[in-house]
Design a protein around this motif. Structure first.
Motif, short mmCIF file in Angstrom:
data_model
loop_
_atom_site.label_atom_id
_atom_site.label_comp_id
_atom_site.label_asym_id
_atom_site.label_seq_id
_atom_site.Cartn_x
_atom_site.Cartn_y
_atom_site.Cartn_z
N PHE A 26 14.87 -32.10 75.63
CA PHE A 26 14.79 -31.58 74.27
C PHE A 26 15.86 -30.51 74.05
O PHE A 26 16.38 -29.95 75.00
CB PHE A 26 13.40 -31.01 74.01
N PRO A 27 16.17 -30.21 72.79
CA PRO A 27 17.26 -29.25 72.52
C PRO A 27 16.96 -27.86 73.05
O PRO A 27 15.91 -27.28 72.78
CB PRO A 27 17.34 -29.24 70.98
N ALA A 28 17.91 -27.31 73.80
CA ALA A 28 17.74 -25.95 74.33
C ALA A 28 17.76 -24.93 73.19
O ALA A 28 17.05 -23.92 73.24
CB ALA A 28 18.85 -25.65 75.33
N ALA A 29 18.56 -25.19 72.16
CA ALA A 29 18.74 -24.21 71.09
C ALA A 29 17.50 -24.03 70.22
O ALA A 29 17.40 -23.05 69.49
CB ALA A 29 19.92 -24.62 70.21
N ARG A 30 16.54 -24.96 70.29
CA ARG A 30 15.37 -24.88 69.41
C ARG A 30 14.13 -24.38 70.14
O ARG A 30 13.03 -24.43 69.62
CB ARG A 30 15.12 -26.24 68.77
N GLY A 31 14.32 -23.89 71.36
CA GLY A 31 13.22 -23.25 72.07
C GLY A 31 12.15 -24.20 72.55
O GLY A 31 10.95 -23.88 72.46
N SER A 32 12.54 -25.35 73.11
CA SER A 32 11.56 -26.31 73.59
C SER A 32 10.87 -25.78 74.84
O SER A 32 11.51 -25.46 75.85
CB SER A 32 12.23 -27.65 73.92
N ALA A 33 9.54 -25.73 74.81
CA ALA A 33 8.78 -25.29 75.98
C ALA A 33 8.91 -26.29 77.12
O ALA A 33 8.95 -25.90 78.30
CB ALA A 33 7.31 -25.12 75.60
N VAL A 34 8.98 -27.59 76.80
CA VAL A 34 9.13 -28.60 77.85
C VAL A 34 10.50 -28.49 78.49
O VAL A 34 10.64 -28.64 79.72
CB VAL A 34 8.88 -30.01 77.28
N ARG A 35 11.52 -28.21 77.71
CA ARG A 35 12.87 -28.00 78.27
C ARG A 35 12.84 -26.81 79.22
O ARG A 35 13.37 -26.88 80.34
CB ARG A 35 13.86 -27.76 77.13
N ASP A 36 12.23 -25.71 78.81
CA ASP A 36 12.14 -24.53 79.67
C ASP A 36 11.37 -24.83 80.95
O ASP A 36 11.75 -24.40 82.06
CB ASP A 36 11.47 -23.37 78.94
N ALA A 37 10.26 -25.58 80.81
CA ALA A 37 9.45 -25.92 81.98
C ALA A 37 10.22 -26.84 82.92
O ALA A 37 10.09 -26.75 84.15
CB ALA A 37 8.15 -26.58 81.54
N THR A 38 11.05 -27.73 82.36
CA THR A 38 11.88 -28.62 83.18
C THR A 38 12.86 -27.81 84.02
O THR A 38 13.00 -28.02 85.23
CB THR A 38 12.65 -29.61 82.28
N VAL A 39 13.54 -26.89 83.37
CA VAL A 39 14.52 -26.06 84.08
C VAL A 39 13.82 -25.24 85.16
O VAL A 39 14.31 -25.15 86.30
CB VAL A 39 15.26 -25.14 83.08
#
Length: 300
Positions: free
Chosen positions: A194-207
């Motif tokens: 998901f887009p990093a710029a839009r504050g995705s919680a799943v993106r953050d959890a992936t990282v």
């Protein structure tokens, strides 16, 4: 011209009798006659031909009858609307959501609100990821949102789901044959997310999960929502870490596998402004508390 004068006029016009009209309005006949005289004076026209034996509408009275009924109906509707809004039985509540976890939570919430409060309009706004949702709730352009914790100062929240990360793979991928995938085995893979710029919680959890396994995910393409994301996976563009609720999204050529090792759960919460005084929002939150209770497994 006052509403009570119009109400008296309509009663007399429909009864064609001042006594019966006064009884219908629960007032004495003398005040009713006074109301009609005031209305006639205001309009500059005689509305009734009166004799000792009969009451008839004049041409001017006939012309006023339907507009008067319409005005009274509009006034009654306006009164009901204001009362419904003040009680939270009507109004508009905007709800932001993005990932598959909120897709799973929305149907029971929207069905229950529609059933219990048909006057409340839920305006559902998709592709609103956690970080964006928190900002929009704070600035008042969103009333309620599905977000990750923690929330910002000035907001309240309640956890409604606890999700776990799994991996979505092309069904032809070498790891798709496994029952369980070790996240460290994804170190050399291309990721879609998901887009990093839009504050995705799943993106953050992936990282965070990948860092815990000793590598940084190589994200080569972004997608605005779970459907597009899984479409990219099915097309063989890359792999993705998604929440377990994504299993319910049926797309061809996509395989889901659990992850082994220590992968932190992802609590999903509803968030709203602490100072929001909307009665409609309060009723939506009451419904949500019943149909989306905080899971027993959640430990703050």
């Amino acid at each position: 011209m006052e509403l009570r004068h119009l109400s008296g006029f309509v009663a007399v016009a429909e009864e064609l009798h001042f006594g019966r009209a006064a009884e219908r309005l629960h007032i004495a006949q003398s005040p009713l006659s006074q109301q009609i005289r005031l209305l006639e004076r205001d309009l500059g026209a005689t509305l009734f031909d009166r004799t000792t034996r009969s009451v008839r509408l004049t041409a001017a009275g006939q012309a006023l009858l339907e507009p008067a009924r319409s005005l009274l109906a509009d006034a009654s509707a306006a009164r009901r609307t204001v009362q419904a809004v003040s009680l939270g039985e009507a109004g508009r509540v905007t709800v932001g959501y993005a990932d598959a976890g909120s897709y799973a939570a929305l149907p029971p919430l929207t069905r229950a609100v529609t059933s219990e409060f048909p006057g409340i309009e839920l305006s559902l706004q998709g592709q609103v990821h956690s970080g964006e949702a928190l900002g929009r709730i704070t600035d008042g352009t969103l009333d309620l949102g599905f977000v990750a914790l923690p929330v910002r100062r000035g907001l309240l929240s309640r956890v409604v789901r606890v999700e776990r990360l799994i991996v979505a793979l092309p069904d032809s991928h070498r790891l798709a044959a496994r029952e369980v995938v070790d996240i460290a085995e994804l170190a050399q893979e291309h990721f879609v997310s998901f887009p990093a710029a839009r504050g995705s919680a799943v993106r953050d959890a992936t990282v965070h999960a990948c860092h815990g396994a000793g590598f940084s995910p190589r994200v080569i393409q972004e997608a605005p929502d779970s459907y597009h994301l899984l479409g990219l996976v099915g097309a063989g563009v890359g792999v993705a870490l998604v929440v377990e609720s994504a299993r319910h999204i049926r797309l061809e050529h996509v395989a889901f596998r659990p992850l082994s090792g220590e992968v932190a759960p992802l609590p999903i919460a509803l968030a709203w402004r602490a100072d929001d005084e909307s009665a409609a929002l309060r009723n939506v939150l009451k419904v949500a508390e019943r149909v989306l209770p905080t899971p027993d497994e959640y430990v703050p």
